[in-house]
Design a protein around this motif. Structure first.
Motif, PDB file in Angstrom:
ATOM      1  N   VAL A  14     -12.236  10.094  -0.134  1.00 22.64           N
ATOM      2  CA  VAL A  14     -11.054   9.604  -0.828  1.00 22.64           C
ATOM      3  C   VAL A  14     -10.486   8.420  -0.054  1.00 22.64           C
ATOM      4  N   LYS A  15     -10.114   7.389  -0.779  1.00 27.52           N
ATOM      5  CA  LYS A  15      -9.422   6.256  -0.184  1.00 27.52           C
ATOM      6  C   LYS A  15      -8.341   5.834  -1.165  1.00 27.52           C
ATOM      7  N   LYS A  16      -7.087   5.905  -0.735  1.00 24.68           N
ATOM      8  CA  LYS A  16      -5.957   5.557  -1.587  1.00 24.68           C
ATOM      9  C   LYS A  16      -5.298   4.306  -1.035  1.00 24.68           C
ATOM     10  N   SER A  17      -5.286   3.262  -1.830  1.00 26.97           N
ATOM     11  CA  SER A  17      -4.649   2.015  -1.422  1.00 26.97           C
ATOM     12  C   SER A  17      -3.130   2.174  -1.480  1.00 26.97           C
ATOM     13  N   ALA A  40      -4.221   1.650   3.662  1.00 29.24           N
ATOM     14  CA  ALA A  40      -4.763   2.703   2.803  1.00 29.24           C
ATOM     15  C   ALA A  40      -4.761   4.026   3.566  1.00 29.24           C
TER      16      ALA A  40
END
Length: 96
Positions: A14-17, A40
């Protein structure tokens, strides 16, 4: 096979900006380009072993060539404290 597939799906990276912008350096400076920065949250760093805050900085127009730091919460707070101290030294309110 379905069990293996569901396990992969549940643990997908998971990578959330969080935010992205450029610094305030003039665009027309031929000696020093503006810097793009991005923040992020990620969990796709196997070596880190847990969630991290990622700070990426790179020259404008040179996507993929910059540096990315992976900060645990304590180091992210230390960075926030350093930025707040620099703002106070400039006579700015770090809370606004």
């Amino acid at each position: 096979m379905l069990r293996w597939l569901s396990r992969v799906w549940l643990t997908a990276p998971v990578k959330k900006s969080i935010d992205f912008a450029f610094d305030d350096h003039p665009e027309d400076d031929e000696e020093r380009p503006r810097v793009a920065w991005a923040v992020a949250i990620l969990d796709d760093c196997d070596e880190c072993g847990d969630l991290r805050i990622e700070l990426t900085m790179e020259d404008e127009g040179r996507s993929g060539t910059g540096l990315s730091g992976h900060f645990a919460p304590a180091k992210a707070r230390r960075l926030r404290t350093a930025l707040a101290a620099a703002l106070r030294d400039l006579g700015e309110d770090p809370g606004s």
